[in-house]
Enzyme design. Structure first.
Site, PDB file in Angstrom:
ATOM      1  N   SER A 139       0.696  -0.649  -0.003  1.00 48.21           N
ATOM      2  CA  SER A 139      -0.158   0.020  -0.375  1.00 48.21           C
ATOM      3  C   SER A 139       1.006   1.660   0.313  1.00 48.21           C
ATOM      4  CB  SER A 139      -1.598  -0.153   0.609  1.00 48.21           C
ATOM      5  OG  SER A 139      -1.580   1.442   1.233  1.00 48.21           O
ATOM      6  N   ASP A 140       0.289   2.527  -0.665  1.00 50.74           N
ATOM      7  CA  ASP A 140       0.923   3.517  -1.329  1.00 50.74           C
ATOM      8  C   ASP A 140       0.808   4.252   0.404  1.00 50.74           C
ATOM      9  OD1 ASP A 140       2.348   5.692  -0.692  1.00 50.74           O
ATOM     10  OD2 ASP A 140       0.555   6.561  -2.661  1.00 50.74           O
ATOM     11  N   LYS A 141       1.315   4.803   1.008  1.00 46.91           N
ATOM     12  CA  LYS A 141       1.381   5.107   1.942  1.00 46.91           C
ATOM     13  C   LYS A 141       0.625   6.508   2.352  1.00 46.91           C
ATOM     14  CE  LYS A 141       5.181   7.873   3.261  1.00 46.91           C
ATOM     15  NZ  LYS A 141       4.319  10.059   2.868  1.00 46.91           N
TER      16      LYS A 141
END
Length: 636
Positions: free
Chosen positions: A512-514
């Site tokens: 996941s992209d933060k």
């Protein structure tokens, strides 16, 4: 509006005109509930009304109050008529307009601006009035009425129609019938099965149930068990249906950006009304039918309606009809809503479709597994039933001891069998004859009591099927999925596809992209190079930028982006509507005190080349003040 009504209360339609008392009542006392409703009386007023003059005065006040109430009702109806009067176009006319998809019909109505005016709307500012209840009453709500859910008794009847339950009920009915016949005819009872090669078994004392003729209790117990199955199944199915309805309502609802009173507002799709100006971006799903107001290289996917995989270009001149259920695959636009709910194209399709839901992959696999196990259990039950029938035929051929009656000096056998005699390898025949009884086979002295054995064999076989078939597996999965979805909703995670819970259950790693997940999902500009100056960590103030640089910055951001600072319809708090990156740039303009909305309203835009994965840029061509065209570009 209330003050205006109070001022006009001195001579409303139907009220007495001219005298000061009426005017005073219209301005003040006429607004009190006891006067407007003569039936409302206090205990104090009941006790004070005694004299004829007082009664006459009170009667005149009541008459005046009724006239004032009639006047206010007339004013309300007049205001309602005025609101509806701004909605010139009828519901059927708008539906025919969208079905025809003819630009000529739009021109016959006076063009797009005339259509908007006839809906009481404005192409630039959207809906500006407070006529939401009247508008929804006239044009309907953006909601599709689904068929009524099955009731608890519908689920109960469906459960009782299950093939296994029907078989058990039939067997119970036969068992009860035979039990009553055997008891009424005094045919005795079915003896325990006797071994073929061994001696007697321990029968024990005579059962009280045999004496009291309670053989029908077996069938009654089966019926009670079937009813209990129906109650439990109906309760589970009813609970599952309620949970699914709630989930389906959330799945069908989505956030939509509309322009009302000139301000972009985020609302739910169910709140979209005819006359709204809806803003659509790349990936947006069209919530209702409408006419294109402004578009930039707009292409929509109409495969859900037509089945065609190719995207369709939309232009004001050739095809301005944007239909619900479609998805924007390229460009952006604003559209004027002309049909909602069941009047829209997508709504009509959904009304005709059945509201049946598909099984998840795990439910499908478990259903197949249950059917396979059920077939195997049925085969085993059939084998057991046939084996018991074979043994039953053999036992009927063996001779045993029957009680006898003496008729005319001769022994006449009765259907009652002596269960303590008739075992192989013993001298039971001798004992039987010595006691004045007869020694016969069941074929020679057959009675209905023997049919109880067959019913018992059948019930045993059905029991094997019931135990073998795991009918509760799919139901257990459904309940578990509904519970998982409900728990995830409590964590603000909306699951639109129930199968996703199964998929996520098998996930071992999540990438996941933060951005937007571990943060507030609000981007801001932190670094920049403006007017020959580098800004690191702290953005410039308005007085740190030259006027020419500030003007270029405002034009480059405000005119070459679609994001805006709107408001959430539920909370009223400011919210970035549109692309988050563009929203950060708009926030930069607000930080330096620039009016980005006024800049957009004042500019003349010739052409917008929306961002896509091929160009990786967005470009806007605007008119310059001194003549000519200026190009603004941003992107990779």
């Amino acid at each position: 509006m209330p003050a205006k009504r109070g001022k006009a209360g001195s001579s409303p339609p139907g009220a007495a005109g001219g005298d000061g008392a009426s005017a005073k009542a219209g301005r003040g006392e006429g607004m009190k509930v006891p006067l407007l409703d003569p039936s409302v009386k206090t205990e104090k007023s009941r006790g004070e009304i005694k004299s004829p003059r007082r009664e006459e005065s009170d009667s005149s006040i009541k008459k005046m109050a009724r006239r004032l109430s009639s006047g206010f009702e007339s004013l309300f109806q007049a205001e309602k008529a005025q609101m509806i009067g701004s909605m010139v176009w009828g519901r059927d006319l708008l539906v025919e307009l969208m079905e025809a998809k003819s630009v000529a019909k739009v021109e016959e109505l006076g063009g797009l601006s005339a259509v908007a005016k006839g809906l009481g709307s404005n192409l630039k500012r959207g809906l500006t009035g407070s006529d939401e209840p009247m508008r929804k009453e006239r044009y309907g709500m953006n909601k599709i009425k689904r068929r009524a859910p099955p009731s608890y008794w519908d689920f109960f009847a469906e459960a009782m129609q299950d093939s296994t339950v029907v078989i058990l009920l039939a067997a119970a009915a036969i068992s009860i019938t035979l039990g009553v016949i055997v008891c009424a005819g005094d045919l005795g009872q079915t003896c325990p099965r006797k071994p073929i090669w061994q001696g007697p078994i321990d029968l024990g004392p005579v059962s009280e149930s045999d004496v009291k003729c309670l053989d029908w209790l077996d069938g009654a117990a089966i019926i009670a068990a079937c009813l209990l199955i129906g109650v439990i199944t109906a309760s589970n199915e009813s609970s599952k249906e309620k949970q699914f309805r709630v989930l389906q309502d959330k799945q069908q609802d989505s956030a939509v950006t509309v322009r009302r009173n000139g301000i972009e507002v985020r609302i739910q799709s169910v709140d979209v009304m005819v006359g709204d100006v809806v803003l659509l971006d790349l990936g947006s799903k069209v919530p209702a039918d409408g006419l294109l107001v402004h578009g930039n290289d707009l292409k929509v996917d109409e495969s859900s309606l037509t089945g065609e995989a190719d995207s369709v270009s939309k232009t004001i001149e050739h095809d301005p009809f944007v239909l619900s259920g479609c998805t924007v695959v390229e460009g952006d636009c604003s559209m004027l809503v002309t049909a909602v709910g069941e009047d829209s194209v997508w709504g009509k399709i959904m009304v005709e479709l059945d509201d049946e839901r598909d099984e998840t992959p795990l439910q499908g696999k478990l259903t197949t597994l249950a059917e396979d196990i059920g077939r195997g259990g049925t085969m085993v039950a059939a084998v057991c039933f046939l084996a018991q029938i074979a043994v039953w035929f053999v036992n009927n051929g063996r001779k045993t001891c029957f009680l006898a009656d003496t008729v005319g000096g001769k022994l006449v056998p009765t259907p009652v069998e002596d269960c303590r005699l008739g075992y192989p390898g013993l001298d039971d025949e001798k004992k039987c004859l010595e006691q004045g009884r007869v020694w016969l086979s069941h074929y020679e002295n057959f009675s209905l009591v023997r049919l109880q054995d067959i019913v018992g064999f059948f019930i045993d076989s059905v029991t094997i099927i019931v135990v073998a078939v795991p009918e509760g597996l799919p139901l257990a999965v459904t309940i578990a999925l509904a519970y998982s979805v409900k728990k995830m909703q409590a964590d603000q995670n909306l699951v639109r596809v129930m199968a996703a819970c199964e998929t996520m259950g098998g996930v071992t790693s999540i990438c996941s992209d933060k951005t937007g997940t571990l943060t507030e999902n609000l981007m801001t500009v932190v670094d920049g190079f403006l007017g020959g100056q580098a800004f690191d960590g702290v953005m410039p103030k308005a007085d740190q930028l030259a006027e020419s640089v500030k003007r270029a910055l405002v034009d480059g951001i405000a005119l070459n982006s679609k994001a805006c600072i709107g408001a959430d319809a539920g909370t009223g708090r400011p919210e970035i509507i549109g692309n988050r990156t563009e929203g950060a740039l708009v926030l930069l303009l607000r930080g330096i005190g620039a009016d980005w909305r006024a800049c957009r309203d004042a500019a003349t835009v010739h052409k917008v080349y929306a961002f896509n994965s091929v160009r990786k840029t967005m470009a806007t061509a605007i008119a310059r003040d001194g003549g000519g065209v200026r190009g603004l570009i941003k992107g990779a």
